[in-house]
Motif scaffolding. Structure first.
Motif, PDB file in Angstrom:
ATOM      1  N   ASP A   1       0.816  -1.223   0.000  1.00 50.15           N
ATOM      2  CA  ASP A   1       0.000   0.000   0.000  1.00 50.15           C
ATOM      3  C   ASP A   1       0.845   1.267   0.000  1.00 50.15           C
ATOM      4  OD1 ASP A   1      -2.732   1.231   0.277  1.00 50.15           O
ATOM      5  OD2 ASP A   1      -1.830   2.017   2.105  1.00 50.15           O
TER       6      ASP A   1
ATOM      7  N   ASP B   1      -5.529   0.099   0.775  1.00 52.84           N
ATOM      8  CA  ASP B   1      -4.938  -1.244   0.855  1.00 52.84           C
ATOM      9  C   ASP B   1      -4.513  -1.746  -0.526  1.00 52.84           C
ATOM     10  OD1 ASP B   1      -5.368  -1.362   3.628  1.00 52.84           O
ATOM     11  OD2 ASP B   1      -7.419  -2.069   3.336  1.00 52.84           O
TER      12      ASP B   1
ATOM     13  N   GLN C   1      -6.254  -3.537  -5.405  1.00 54.61           N
ATOM     14  CA  GLN C   1      -6.439  -3.321  -3.982  1.00 54.61           C
ATOM     15  C   GLN C   1      -7.174  -4.529  -3.386  1.00 54.61           C
ATOM     16  OE1 GLN C   1      -8.757   0.272  -3.394  1.00 54.61           O
ATOM     17  NE2 GLN C   1     -10.152  -0.219  -5.037  1.00 54.61           N
TER      18      GLN C   1
END
Length: 214
Positions: A19, A44, A61
Motif C-alpha cells: 500500500d 490497501d 487493492q
C-alpha cells in the motif's frame, strides 16, 4: 472481471508492491499528469504497475472502495482492480471505475482536465454521458497533522512547562545535574560521618584496652 496483465506488458512495467509504495506512485502519477491529487482514493493497494512507454497503469487493492466526493456531490466506486492509460491531463480507457448518476451506476472511460485550463474536469461515461466538475472537488484533503500541531497551542503548552514562575526558561538539564550532584554529596557526607563514628569507637576501645593492661 479479473484483470490479467500479459507477461510482456509486466516485463516492461515498473511494479510497486504494498500500500505505501502503491499510494506514493499513484500520487506521483497524478501529479505528473496534472490531474487532481484525490482522483484515485484507493485503500490497501496490493500492487501498482506502470508502463512508461505506453502510459498503461494498473492498480490492485484488497477490495473495492466506494468514495463520496462531497464537493462534486457524486459517489464513485473503484473496483478491486482498476486500470487506465495515463497521459498529460488525461486518464483514458479506464476500467473498474463507476459513478452514480441519479439512481444508476455508469462506467467511466475517460477523465481529463480542460486544455487550456478552465478549472473544470470533464468525466465521460460509456454511452456518451458526460459531466463536468470543478477540479478542486477531486483534490485530496491536506495530510492530518499531529494532535500537538492541531491544537495550535501544543507547542505553547510544552514551552510553558519549561518556564519557571518568573517566565524564564528552566535550565532543565542543569537542574537535574545539580540534583544528582547534591544527592552524591549527601551520600559522601553520610559515609564520612559513619567513618568518623567508627574511628571514634576504635579509639575508645584501644584506650580502654590500654588502661586495663596497665
Amino acid at each position: 472481471m479479473t484483470l490479467t496483465i500479459p507477461d510482456d506488458v509486466r516485463a516492461k512495467a515498473e511494479v510497486y508492491v504494498g500500500d505505501e509504495a502503491g499510494q506514493a506512485k499513484t500520487r506521483l502519477l497524478l501529479e505528473e499528469t496534472g490531474l487532481p491529487s484525490g482522483l484515485l482514493p484507493l485503500r490497501d493497494i496490493v500492487e501498482c504497475g506502470y508502463v512508461e512507454e505506453t502510459g498503461f497503469v494498473w492498480l490492485k487493492q484488497k477490495k473495492k472502495v466506494d468514495h463520496y466526493f462531497a464537493k462534486a456531490g457524486r459517489h464513485v466506486s473503484y473496483a478491486a482492480e482498476v486500470s487506465a492509460v495515463a497521459e498529460k491531463g488525461r486518464l483514458k480507457k479506464i476500467t473498474g471505475v463507476k459513478a452514480k448518476e441519479l439512481l444508476i451506476w455508469v462506467t467511466l472511460h475517460e477523465i481529463c482536465v480542460d486544455d487550456p485550463p478552465t478549472g473544470k474536469l470533464p468525466c465521460k461515461a460509456i454511452g456518451g454521458l458526460s459531466r463536468c466538475f470543478p477540479v478542486e472537488a477531486f483534490e485530496a484533503p491536506p495530510a492530518p497533522t499531529s494532535a500537538k500541531d492541531t491544537t495550535n497551542g501544543g507547542d505553547a503548552v510544552e514551552a510553558a512547562a519549561k518556564k519557571d514562575s518568573n517566565g524564564t526558561d528552566k535550565p532543565v538539564a542543569a537542574k537535574e545535574e545539580k540534583e544528582d550532584v547534591a544527592a552524591g554529596d549527601a551520600a559522601v557526607d553520610e559515609i564520612d560521618e559513619k567513618m568518623k563514628e567508627l574511628n571514634k569507637d576504635q579509639v575508645v576501645q584501644q584506650a580502654e584496652a590500654l588502661t586495663a593492661k596497665n
